[in-house]
Scaffold this motif. Structure first.
Motif, PDB file in Angstrom:
ATOM      1  N   ALA A 431       0.849  -1.195   0.000  1.00 41.31           N
ATOM      2  CA  ALA A 431       0.000   0.000   0.000  1.00 41.31           C
ATOM      3  C   ALA A 431       0.877   1.235   0.000  1.00 41.31           C
ATOM      4  CB  ALA A 431      -0.914   0.006   1.235  1.00 41.31           C
ATOM      5  N   GLY A 432       0.338   2.322  -0.531  1.00 42.21           N
ATOM      6  CA  GLY A 432       1.046   3.586  -0.494  1.00 42.21           C
ATOM      7  C   GLY A 432       1.075   4.272  -1.836  1.00 42.21           C
ATOM      8  N   SER A 433       1.845   5.341  -1.910  1.00 38.68           N
ATOM      9  CA  SER A 433       1.829   6.189  -3.101  1.00 38.68           C
ATOM     10  C   SER A 433       2.393   5.497  -4.331  1.00 38.68           C
ATOM     11  CB  SER A 433       2.605   7.480  -2.837  1.00 38.68           C
ATOM     12  OG  SER A 433       3.961   7.211  -2.547  1.00 38.68           O
ATOM     13  N   SER A 434       3.175   4.457  -4.167  1.00 40.28           N
ATOM     14  CA  SER A 434       3.675   3.733  -5.330  1.00 40.28           C
ATOM     15  C   SER A 434       2.565   3.028  -6.089  1.00 40.28           C
ATOM     16  CB  SER A 434       4.715   2.686  -4.906  1.00 40.28           C
ATOM     17  OG  SER A 434       5.891   3.294  -4.418  1.00 40.28           O
ATOM     18  N   TYR A 435       1.422   2.856  -5.438  1.00 39.48           N
ATOM     19  CA  TYR A 435       0.385   1.995  -5.999  1.00 39.48           C
ATOM     20  C   TYR A 435      -0.921   2.712  -6.320  1.00 39.48           C
ATOM     21  CZ  TYR A 435       3.738  -1.072  -3.729  1.00 39.48           C
ATOM     22  OH  TYR A 435       4.904  -1.663  -3.336  1.00 39.48           O
ATOM     23  N   THR A 436      -1.450   3.525  -5.396  1.00 34.93           N
ATOM     24  CA  THR A 436      -2.840   3.971  -5.559  1.00 34.93           C
ATOM     25  C   THR A 436      -3.076   5.435  -5.211  1.00 34.93           C
ATOM     26  OG1 THR A 436      -3.343   3.159  -3.326  1.00 34.93           O
ATOM     27  CG2 THR A 436      -3.830   1.683  -5.170  1.00 34.93           C
ATOM     28  N   GLY A 437      -2.163   6.334  -5.556  1.00 32.74           N
ATOM     29  CA  GLY A 437      -2.447   7.745  -5.337  1.00 32.74           C
ATOM     30  C   GLY A 437      -1.371   8.424  -4.533  1.00 32.74           C
TER      31      GLY A 437
END
Length: 462
Positions: A431-437
């Motif tokens: 999870a986190g900015s690398s994946y979904t925003g």
């Protein structure tokens, strides 16, 4: 709550028929990891939060200087239309700390052809809400302005399954010249190459408007504008949120504790300690996360390692107000994509938000893409003098150097993320900015969602 530090036995991972009584490990104490830990705590689920560095918040860094400037190294505000960051702030008691960008200084320029043009009025992001004011703006040629408004007559895309780049979307709907106006406002959020940035990952709302109304402009005009402020921040900077959440965590929280490897039932720290767990929420950036998955999840590790990054550098400059021959009570400027200079935008931080500079001073943030910081500094000082007439050297400068550390959501990004998740068991979530925003609300939502997903996979009551 206290969490026992359970170790693996020599010779392999320990087995436990009552595994869900073990904690869930959260790797990374940026906003995503903090939100994940907070969600677990709210549900009464034991957790261990492990952070490689010596502070909370990740890229969200607010620093108060000795001369009373407040420097933001990354986000200086968060969008209120996505409710998750505001909700978290309220849960940790920050209602009285919330502030908004100053309405009385809301002046913005658009730099085109070496000229500072008044930014068009009555926009939703980059979408004109009335034809007349946009036609008078001068941000594009007369032909470019008319073609951009003619988007209202462009039929919607038929094949909605295929992803497309931001550039393809702009050219298809608004015309090629519109790239010069739209890209600084849209791709700038992601510091992205518009020919690679995924519309489905970055701007699904515009695709939805196109399909529902037949036009992005028509859809934007048919959708009521939100009332009240659009953005929020905190009196003492964006780190306020991260520090407030961290202060209220009662689980096992460890700074300066990097993770070497993630396993199906725990993690190994770089120092060799093994911590058993019922699940893991891995919130470290992709380039950090990929190696930790390599031992136990090679397929997922390879896929995470394929995620690309972009770079950015912000130069922070402090001046005395008297060094400027003009009024600096404005929010800043955006630069046309075809302007031919390295600089992409300027924020006058001292005017945008209260409490960012002492009285009689000006604090600026000057933004570049992947540029050497020393070169960026020279360019920033030059452009501030050229455009605003700044006299003399800045009082001091600082950098926010994020070269190679901004996620690049390339075309097909959502399908790639689906393959990553399919390559991991449900009790191991990335999870986190690398994946979904990349925004703070998106990171908060990602952390809390990942925590809930792990809890659901374990069948834990919470």
């Amino acid at each position: 709550m206290s969490v026992r530090r359970l170790r693996w036995r020599e010779g392999g991972p320990m087995t436990n028929p009552n595994a869900h009584t073990l904690p869930i490990i959260v790797v990374g104490a940026g906003m995503t990891g903090l939100a994940a830990a907070w969600e677990l705590q709210q549900r009464g689920v034991p957790y261990v939060l492990l952070e490689a560095g010596d502070s909370f918040g990740g890229k969200v860094q607010s620093e108060r200087t000795e001369d009373e400037f407040l420097v933001e190294k990354a986000a200086d505000a968060f969008i209120l239309g996505k409710p998750w960051a505001l909700q978290l702030a309220q849960e940790v008691g920050l209602q009285d700390e919330l502030i908004h960008p100053r309405a009385e200084t809301k002046k913005l320029y658009f730099l085109r052809g070496g000229e500072l043009l008044d930014f068009p009025q009555n926009l939703k992001m980059f979408v004109p809400l009335d034809d007349e004011s946009f036609l008078q703006s001068g941000v594009l040629s007369p032909e470019g302005l008319r073609r951009m408004l003619d988007e209202q007559n462009v039929p919607p895309k038929e094949n909605t399954d295929e992803d497309e780049s931001l550039a393809d979307f702009i050219i298809r709907r608004f015309g090629a010249e519109a790239m010069n106006f739209i890209v600084p406002l849209a791709a700038g959020i992601y510091v992205a190459n518009p020919f690679e940035l995924s519309m489905k990952a970055a701007f699904p709302q515009f695709l939805a408007l196109e399909q529902k109304y037949g036009s992005v402009i028509k859809g934007s005009r048919a959708t009521p504008r939100a009332q009240g402020p659009i953005f929020g921040s905190f009196k003492d900077g964006m780190s306020t949120l991260a520090n407030a959440v961290a202060a209220k965590l009662t689980g096992d929280v460890r700074l300066n504790t990097p993770v070497l490897a993630v396993h199906p039932d725990g993690v190994t720290l770089t120092g060799g300690e093994k911590i058993a767990a019922s699940g893991v929420v891995l919130t470290a950036p992709a380039w950090v996360a990929a190696p930790t998955l390599g031992q136990s999840f090679p397929a997922a590790s390879a896929l995470v390692g394929e995620l690309q990054t972009n770079g950015s550098v912000a130069v922070i400059l402090a001046y005395r107000e008297g060094q400027f021959p003009r009024d600096m009570h404005l929010h800043g400027l955006q630069v046309a994509a075809d302007e031919g200079i390295e600089m992409k935008a300027i924020t006058v931080h001292s005017a945008k938000l209260h409490g960012r500079a002492p009285e009689g001073h000006v604090l600026l943030r000057v933004f570049f893409k992947d540029l050497d910081p020393q070169k960026a500094l020279a360019e920033a000082v030059h452009e501030v003098a050229r455009l605003f007439g700044a006299q003399g050297d800045p009082l001091w400068h600082a950098y926010a150097d994020w070269r190679g550390k901004n996620p690049a959501y390339q075309v097909g990004h959502l399908d790639h993320i689906a393959r990553i998740r399919a390559a991991l068991p449900p009790n191991i979530q990335v999870a986190g900015s690398s994946y979904t925003g990349v925004g703070i609300p998106d990171c908060v939502n990602a952390g809390r969602t990942a925590a809930r997903d792990v809890v659901a996979a374990l069948g834990v009551d919470g």
